[in-house]
Design an enzyme around this catalytic site. Structure first.
Site: not given
Length: 376
Positions: A146-148
Site C-alpha cells: 500500500i503506497k502512502i
C-alpha cells in the site's frame, strides 16, 4: 506457472546480480490478460510492479479491457469511488498472483505490487490509515504494497499502518531530511507491530526516493541563473541526492535499534529509486539506472527505460557507496550558485501530490463516463 526468470545474460542480468531488484512502473489489464507481465519476469528479470493514479488513468482511457467490469459495476449502481477501488484492486490482485513466484523466491522481499491510497488524503493522517486498511483488505494478497506519501501527515500514517501489519511503499520522497523521518516512521511502526504480536518477517516496506524530477526542477533553476558555472551543474542534483539517501539508509539500518528488530525477524526498508525515466534528451536514457547501482535497492522503471537498459545499459557494479563525498560536493556547488535545495524539495512534494490528485480526478471522470455508458 512460468519461471521467475531465466539465467540470461545482458545488462539486466548484471543489474540483478549487483543487488538491484528490477520492478516495472506500469500496469494495465491488457498486459495481464496477454501474459505480458509474465514475459517480463521471464525475459527481463522483472520481480515487482508499482502503480500510481496516472498509470491507472492511462489504462482506463485506452482500449476495452475494462468494459465488462464497468458494465457490471454500472448495473449494481455503485459509487464512482467504489468503482475505482474495484477496478484498480482487481488489477493489483491479478498482478500479485502473477508475481507470486518472485515473492516466494525472494522470501517476501520482491514479487510485490503497489497500489496507492487516494491522493486526496495525502494531508489527512486518519483517513489515510483507514484507506490503507481498506485497500489491504480488498487486494487480500500478502505480496501487495500500500503506497502512502511521505508528507508530514503521511509519516504517522506509515507508522500506524505498519503497526497493523500492513506492508507499505512510502512514496514521494525527495529530501534527505524527509527520508530520515521516513526511516524513523518505519522503525517505530515495526516496533509497534512487534508489540502488537505481528510476524515481522511478513511485513515489508520500501522507501521510494524520486530521482529524475529533482534534476528537472534544479536544471530549470540553473537555466534561469544562466551563468556558465550554473549551466555546468545541470544534471548533477538527482544522482547526488539519491546517493546520499543510500548513505542515510546505511546509517539507519546499521543502528542497534534496527539490529534488535532484525533479530526479531524484520527485514530492512529498502530504498527504491522511482521516477527513473530520463526526461531531458540531453542525458543518456539509462543514467538513473546505471548510476544508482547498490546492494539491496529497488529500481522501478517505465518500460521504455527497462528496454533501454536491456539494450545498451552499461552496468559498472556499485556506483553509489564509494561516492558520498563527491555527492555532497555536488550539492554544495548547487547551493553555492544559488539553488535553494530546501525549496526545491518542497516544491516537488507539493507538485507530486497535486499531480496525483489531478490524475485521480481524471481517473474518476473516466470511470464515471464508462459507468454512464454501461448503464445506458
Amino acid at each position: 506457472m512460468m519461471a521467475v526468470t531465466e539465467n540470461k545474460g545482458g545488462p539486466l542480468a548484471e543489474l540483478s546480480a549487483a543487488g538491484v531488484a528490477i520492478w516495472l512502473d506500469d500496469l494495465d489489464r491488457g498486459r495481464l490478460r496477454t501474459g505480458g507481465l509474465e514475459a517480463l519476469m521471464h525475459d527481463k528479470h522483472v520481480v515487482g510492479v508499482t502503480t500510481n493514479p496516472t498509470i491507472f488513468a492511462k489504462a482506463l482511457e485506452h482500449g476495452d479491457e475494462y468494459d465488462e467490469q464497468t458494465r457490471d459495476l454500472a448495473s449494481r449502481k455503485v459509487s464512482i469511488d467504489e468503482a475505482v477501488r474495484s477496478i484498480t484492486t482487481y488489477d493489483v490482485r491479478w498482478a500479485a498472483d502473477v508475481l507470486r513466484p518472485a515473492y516466494d523466491a525472494s522470501n517476501g522481499a520482491d514479487g510485490r505490487v503497489s497500489i496507492e491510497v487516494d491522493p486526496r488524503l495525502a494531508r489527512d493522517t486518519k483517513n489515510t490509515v483507514a484507506e490503507a486498511k481498506a485497500l489491504w483488505w480488498l487486494v487480500d494478497r500478502e505480496n501487495a504494497f500500500i503506497k502512502i506519501p511521505a508528507t508530514l501527515e503521511g509519516l504517522p500514517a506509515i507508522t500506524e499502518a505498519l503497526a497493523a501489519g500492513i506492508s507499505i511503499n512510502v512514496t514521494l520522497i525527495f529530501s534527505l531530511e524527509r527520508y530520515d523521518a521516513v526511516a524513523e516512521a518505519f522503525l517505530t511502526g515495526m516496533e509497534k507491530a512487534k508489540e502488537n504480536g505481528h510476524d515481522l518477517s511478513k511485513i515489508e516496506s520500501v522507501a521510494s526516493f524520486f530521482v529524475s524530477r529533482v534534476d528537472t526542477e534544479v536544471d530549470k533553476r540553473l537555466d534561469k541563473i544562466g551563468s556558465d558555472e550554473a549551466k555546468a551543474l545541470r544534471g548533477s542534483a538527482a544522482i547526488a541526492n539519491a546517493r546520499l539517501a543510500y548513505q542515510h539508509y546505511e546509517k539507519a539500518f546499521g543502528s542497534d535499534r534496527w539490529k534488535a528488530l532484525a533479530a526479531a525477524g524484520a527485514h530492512p526498508q529498502r530504498p527504491l529509486w522511482a521516477s527513473t525515466g530520463v526526461k531531458d534528451p540531453a542525458f543518456p536514457d539509462t543514467r538513473y539506472v546505471v548510476e544508482l547501482v547498490a546492494p539491496g535497492v529497488v529500481n522501478t522503471m517505465p518500460e521504455a527505460t527497462l528496454d533501454a537498459t536491456a539494450d545498451h545499459g552499461e552496468i559498472k557494479g556499485d556506483t553509489v557507496t564509494g561516492g558520498y563525498e563527491d555527492a555532497q560536493a555536488a550539492l554544495d556547488k548547487l547551493t553555492a550558485v544559488g539553488i535553494d535545495l530546501d525549496d526545491v524539495v518542497k516544491v516537488l512534494e507539493d507538485e507530486g501530490v497535486d499531480k496525483f490528485e489531478v490524475s485521480w480526478k481524471q481517473l474518476l471522470e473516466t470511470v464515471e463516463k464508462q459507468l454512464a455508458g454501461g448503464a445506458a
